[in-house]
Design an enzyme around this catalytic site. Structure first.
Site, mmCIF file in Angstrom:
data_model
loop_
_atom_site.group_PDB
_atom_site.id
_atom_site.type_symbol
_atom_site.label_atom_id
_atom_site.label_comp_id
_atom_site.label_asym_id
_atom_site.label_seq_id
_atom_site.Cartn_x
_atom_site.Cartn_y
_atom_site.Cartn_z
ATOM 1 N N GLU A 146 52.874 28.980 -107.048
ATOM 2 C CA GLU A 146 53.996 29.919 -106.994
ATOM 3 C C GLU A 146 54.749 29.746 -105.684
ATOM 4 O O GLU A 146 54.179 29.338 -104.689
ATOM 5 C CB GLU A 146 53.492 31.363 -107.062
ATOM 6 C CG GLU A 146 52.738 31.690 -108.332
ATOM 7 C CD GLU A 146 52.330 33.158 -108.376
ATOM 8 O OE1 GLU A 146 52.777 33.947 -107.534
ATOM 9 O OE2 GLU A 146 51.538 33.505 -109.266
ATOM 10 N N HIS A 184 60.206 35.352 -106.653
ATOM 11 C CA HIS A 184 59.036 34.480 -106.726
ATOM 12 C C HIS A 184 58.866 33.944 -108.133
ATOM 13 O O HIS A 184 59.502 34.422 -109.069
ATOM 14 C CB HIS A 184 57.775 35.183 -106.217
ATOM 15 C CG HIS A 184 57.186 36.201 -107.151
ATOM 16 N ND1 HIS A 184 57.706 37.460 -107.303
ATOM 17 C CD2 HIS A 184 56.109 36.136 -107.966
ATOM 18 C CE1 HIS A 184 56.965 38.129 -108.179
ATOM 19 N NE2 HIS A 184 55.996 37.350 -108.604
HETATM 20 ZN ZN ZN Z 1 54.316 37.782 -109.685
#
Ligand code: ZN
Length: 122
Positions: A25, A71
């Site tokens: 991520e 994100h």
């Molecule tokens: Zn998240």
């Protein structure tokens, strides 16, 4: 000022970074002027975190043009996690999650409570 839009180039950049970072991520803060998100601020140490990409609270800049966070999720899931909601409440009024496969259709904007909000792409 209420954030109402994001620049197309800024959103596209986030989608590109999400692709580059996948399957990890990425997380960044977002800067807006006149209610339009125009810039992403990547904080060293937050890109490519193995689990939940989190912004250390002490690193949050004192800067009123910072309006929230963005994100990626390495899945199709566009629902904020409880960790996301905690981050949202601390980092500003508007937040974006981009989900796999990181296209102009695979993202969603939220308020600081995790409720979906409309954001125009301009
Ligand atoms: Zn998240």
């Amino acid at each position: 000022m209420k954030v109402h839009s994001i620049k197309r180039a800024t959103l596209k950049m986030a989608l590109e970074v999400a692709k580059d970072t996948y399957p990890k991520e990425f997380v960044a803060l977002m800067r807006a002027y006149d209610g339009v998100i125009v810039e992403l601020l990547f904080i060293p140490g937050t890109v490519g975190a193995d689990r939940s990409a989190m912004i250390p609270l002490y690193m949050k800049p004192v800067d009123f043009s910072i309006v929230g966070s963005i994100h990626s999720h390495p899945s199709h899931n566009l629902t904020p996690s409880s960790a996301d909601l905690s981050m949202f409440s601390r980092t500003g009024q508007v937040h974006i999650i981009v989900a796999y496969p990181y296209t102009m259709e695979s993202w969603r904007a939220f308020d600081r409570h995790g409720n979906p909000v409309e954001l125009d792409v301009i």
